[in-house]
Design a protein around this motif. Structure first.
Motif, mmCIF file in Angstrom:
data_model
loop_
_atom_site.group_PDB
_atom_site.id
_atom_site.type_symbol
_atom_site.label_atom_id
_atom_site.label_comp_id
_atom_site.label_asym_id
_atom_site.label_seq_id
_atom_site.Cartn_x
_atom_site.Cartn_y
_atom_site.Cartn_z
ATOM 1 N N LEU A 92 0.826 -1.201 0.000
ATOM 2 C CA LEU A 92 0.000 0.000 0.000
ATOM 3 C C LEU A 92 0.861 1.252 0.000
ATOM 4 O O LEU A 92 1.845 1.338 0.731
ATOM 5 N N ALA A 93 0.458 2.206 -0.813
ATOM 6 C CA ALA A 93 1.137 3.495 -0.809
ATOM 7 C C ALA A 93 0.908 4.176 0.540
ATOM 8 O O ALA A 93 -0.079 3.907 1.236
ATOM 9 N N LYS A 94 1.828 5.049 0.909
ATOM 10 C CA LYS A 94 1.800 5.684 2.235
ATOM 11 C C LYS A 94 0.479 6.412 2.494
ATOM 12 O O LYS A 94 -0.126 6.289 3.561
ATOM 13 N N GLY A 95 0.025 7.189 1.503
ATOM 14 C CA GLY A 95 -1.208 7.949 1.699
ATOM 15 C C GLY A 95 -2.422 7.051 1.853
ATOM 16 O O GLY A 95 -3.284 7.291 2.714
ATOM 17 N N PHE A 96 -2.497 5.999 1.031
ATOM 18 C CA PHE A 96 -3.634 5.087 1.136
ATOM 19 C C PHE A 96 -3.583 4.303 2.436
ATOM 20 O O PHE A 96 -4.623 4.034 3.052
ATOM 21 N N ALA A 97 -2.396 3.940 2.887
ATOM 22 C CA ALA A 97 -2.267 3.243 4.176
ATOM 23 C C ALA A 97 -2.794 4.125 5.305
ATOM 24 O O ALA A 97 -3.468 3.635 6.229
ATOM 25 N N ALA A 98 -2.521 5.421 5.235
ATOM 26 C CA ALA A 98 -3.035 6.355 6.244
ATOM 27 C C ALA A 98 -4.559 6.434 6.175
ATOM 28 O O ALA A 98 -5.246 6.505 7.203
ATOM 29 N N ASP A 99 -5.109 6.387 4.967
ATOM 30 C CA ASP A 99 -6.563 6.385 4.805
ATOM 31 C C ASP A 99 -7.175 5.135 5.447
ATOM 32 O O ASP A 99 -8.201 5.217 6.121
ATOM 33 N N VAL A 100 -6.547 3.998 5.217
ATOM 34 C CA VAL A 100 -7.051 2.746 5.781
ATOM 35 C C VAL A 100 -7.002 2.805 7.312
ATOM 36 O O VAL A 100 -7.950 2.379 7.994
ATOM 37 N N ARG A 101 -5.916 3.323 7.851
ATOM 38 C CA ARG A 101 -5.792 3.446 9.304
ATOM 39 C C ARG A 101 -6.922 4.303 9.867
ATOM 40 O O ARG A 101 -7.559 3.961 10.873
ATOM 41 N N TRP A 102 -7.178 5.434 9.195
ATOM 42 C CA TRP A 102 -8.262 6.325 9.633
ATOM 43 C C TRP A 102 -9.601 5.617 9.547
ATOM 44 O O TRP A 102 -10.428 5.700 10.467
ATOM 45 N N TYR A 103 -9.840 4.917 8.447
ATOM 46 C CA TYR A 103 -11.116 4.244 8.217
ATOM 47 C C TYR A 103 -11.360 3.131 9.248
ATOM 48 O O TYR A 103 -12.470 2.989 9.769
ATOM 49 N N LEU A 104 -10.321 2.374 9.550
ATOM 50 C CA LEU A 104 -10.462 1.314 10.560
ATOM 51 C C LEU A 104 -10.762 1.904 11.934
ATOM 52 O O LEU A 104 -11.577 1.351 12.685
ATOM 53 N N LYS A 105 -10.130 3.011 12.262
ATOM 54 C CA LYS A 105 -10.407 3.682 13.535
ATOM 55 C C LYS A 105 -11.863 4.160 13.565
ATOM 56 O O LYS A 105 -12.556 4.029 14.583
ATOM 57 N N TRP A 106 -12.325 4.695 12.451
ATOM 58 C CA TRP A 106 -13.713 5.151 12.335
ATOM 59 C C TRP A 106 -14.673 3.984 12.531
ATOM 60 O O TRP A 106 -15.693 4.109 13.227
ATOM 61 N N LYS A 107 -14.347 2.839 11.954
ATOM 62 C CA LYS A 107 -15.198 1.662 12.112
ATOM 63 C C LYS A 107 -15.220 1.175 13.558
ATOM 64 O O LYS A 107 -16.262 0.762 14.066
ATOM 65 N N VAL A 108 -14.068 1.243 14.231
ATOM 66 C CA VAL A 108 -14.018 0.853 15.645
ATOM 67 C C VAL A 108 -14.929 1.763 16.480
ATOM 68 O O VAL A 108 -15.703 1.291 17.323
ATOM 69 N N GLU A 109 -14.843 3.064 16.218
ATOM 70 C CA GLU A 109 -15.650 4.035 16.964
ATOM 71 C C GLU A 109 -17.139 3.818 16.732
ATOM 72 O O GLU A 109 -17.959 4.116 17.610
ATOM 73 N N ARG A 110 -17.499 3.288 15.576
ATOM 74 C CA ARG A 110 -18.899 3.015 15.263
ATOM 75 C C ARG A 110 -19.351 1.649 15.766
ATOM 76 O O ARG A 110 -20.516 1.282 15.643
ATOM 77 N N GLY A 111 -18.412 0.887 16.297
ATOM 78 C CA GLY A 111 -18.750 -0.441 16.783
ATOM 79 C C GLY A 111 -18.893 -1.467 15.678
ATOM 80 O O GLY A 111 -19.537 -2.507 15.870
ATOM 81 N N GLU A 112 -18.289 -1.191 14.521
ATOM 82 C CA GLU A 112 -18.400 -2.103 13.386
ATOM 83 C C GLU A 112 -17.344 -3.202 13.393
ATOM 84 O O GLU A 112 -17.422 -4.124 12.588
ATOM 85 N N ILE A 113 -16.356 -3.079 14.260
ATOM 86 C CA ILE A 113 -15.311 -4.095 14.302
ATOM 87 C C ILE A 113 -15.315 -4.785 15.658
ATOM 88 O O ILE A 113 -15.001 -4.173 16.689
ATOM 89 N N GLN A 114 -15.696 -6.033 15.658
ATOM 90 C CA GLN A 114 -15.647 -6.852 16.856
ATOM 91 C C GLN A 114 -14.524 -7.876 16.777
ATOM 92 O O GLN A 114 -14.101 -8.443 17.778
ATOM 93 N N SER A 115 -14.059 -8.110 15.532
ATOM 94 C CA SER A 115 -13.050 -9.125 15.286
ATOM 95 C C SER A 115 -12.301 -8.783 14.004
ATOM 96 O O SER A 115 -12.858 -8.126 13.117
ATOM 97 N N PRO A 116 -11.029 -9.222 13.889
ATOM 98 C CA PRO A 116 -10.302 -9.014 12.634
ATOM 99 C C PRO A 116 -10.995 -9.650 11.436
ATOM 100 O O PRO A 116 -10.711 -9.293 10.292
#
Length: 220
Positions: A92-116
């Motif tokens: 993953l390119a650096k910028g897209f990796a940062a986007d993914v990190r942000w998106y995963l954090k957003w999903k955690v905050e929404r309660g969308e991630i209970q498991s990998p």
């Protein structure tokens, strides 16, 4: 793939189309955050994922949150079951990796991630997108191009940036470099740059010959 099959310009986004799409993606993310509209944020990530990974539609639909390994300069995703059931790693390119990190954090905050094992992309009503659902979201923003054209776009841009067919082959998961070879001949930017370079060379040769003639006349 048919050996006579060719990628023509209408089968991938040109630079202007790609620029407008990526700008639009950022706009809808901003609106999604400001107005708390999750679907817009998901649409942003759908667009970014297809353009920056070159994955097939079914491969994106099957991505799990745990398939993304965000490790600074070595960030990558794991395609568990690509075409033919093969596993591959896509960096993953650096910028897209940062986007993914942000998106995963957003999903955690929404309660969308209970498991990998939870799916990376989900719809409003389902824990995962069907490939047809991803197609519909793409067409909302890119009505003049198929979703598969995002894959062609990723391949052409990656080749243009690196001139490395082996890298394009590995990223797309092609079984043969022969399949990937089609991307080496379709970049209009490369064609135009090549023709301009030829023109400059011919021009310089013409000027050199003219100078030689003029010198001969002057000294003759």
């Amino acid at each position: 793939m048919n050996p006579n099959w060719e990628i023509t310009p209408e089968k991938f986004l040109n630079r202007d189309e790609l620029t407008r799409l990526l700008l639009r993606a950022e706009e809808i993310k901003t609106i999604g955050v400001a107005r708390k509209r999750p679907q817009l944020i998901r649409d942003w990530m759908i667009i970014r994922t297809f353009i920056f990974t070159g994955l097939r539609r079914f491969e994106v639909a099957e991505l799990h949150c745990g398939d993304f390994k965000i490790f600074g300069g070595n960030s990558h995703l794991v395609v568990r079951k690509g075409k033919g059931g093969k596993t591959r790693h896509v960096h993953l390119a650096k910028g897209f990796a940062a986007d993914v990190r942000w998106y995963l954090k957003w999903k955690v905050e929404r309660g969308e991630i209970q498991s990998p094992e939870d799916f990376f992309l989900r719809s409003e009503r389902s824990p995962k997108y069907a490939p047809s659902g991803l197609y519909k979201r793409w067409k909302k923003y890119v009505p003049n191009h198929r979703l598969h054209d995002a894959r062609h776009t990723a391949a052409t841009v990656l080749y243009e940036a690196t001139n490395n067919l082996r890298l394009v082959q590995k990223t797309l998961g092609h079984s043969s470099l022969t399949v990937t070879q089609v991307y080496a001949d379709i970049s209009p930017e490369h064609s135009i740059a090549g023709m301009n370079a030829m023109e400059r060379l011919l021009g310089s040769l013409g000027r050199t010959k003219a100078t030689s003639v003029a010198t001969a006349i002057a000294t003759g």
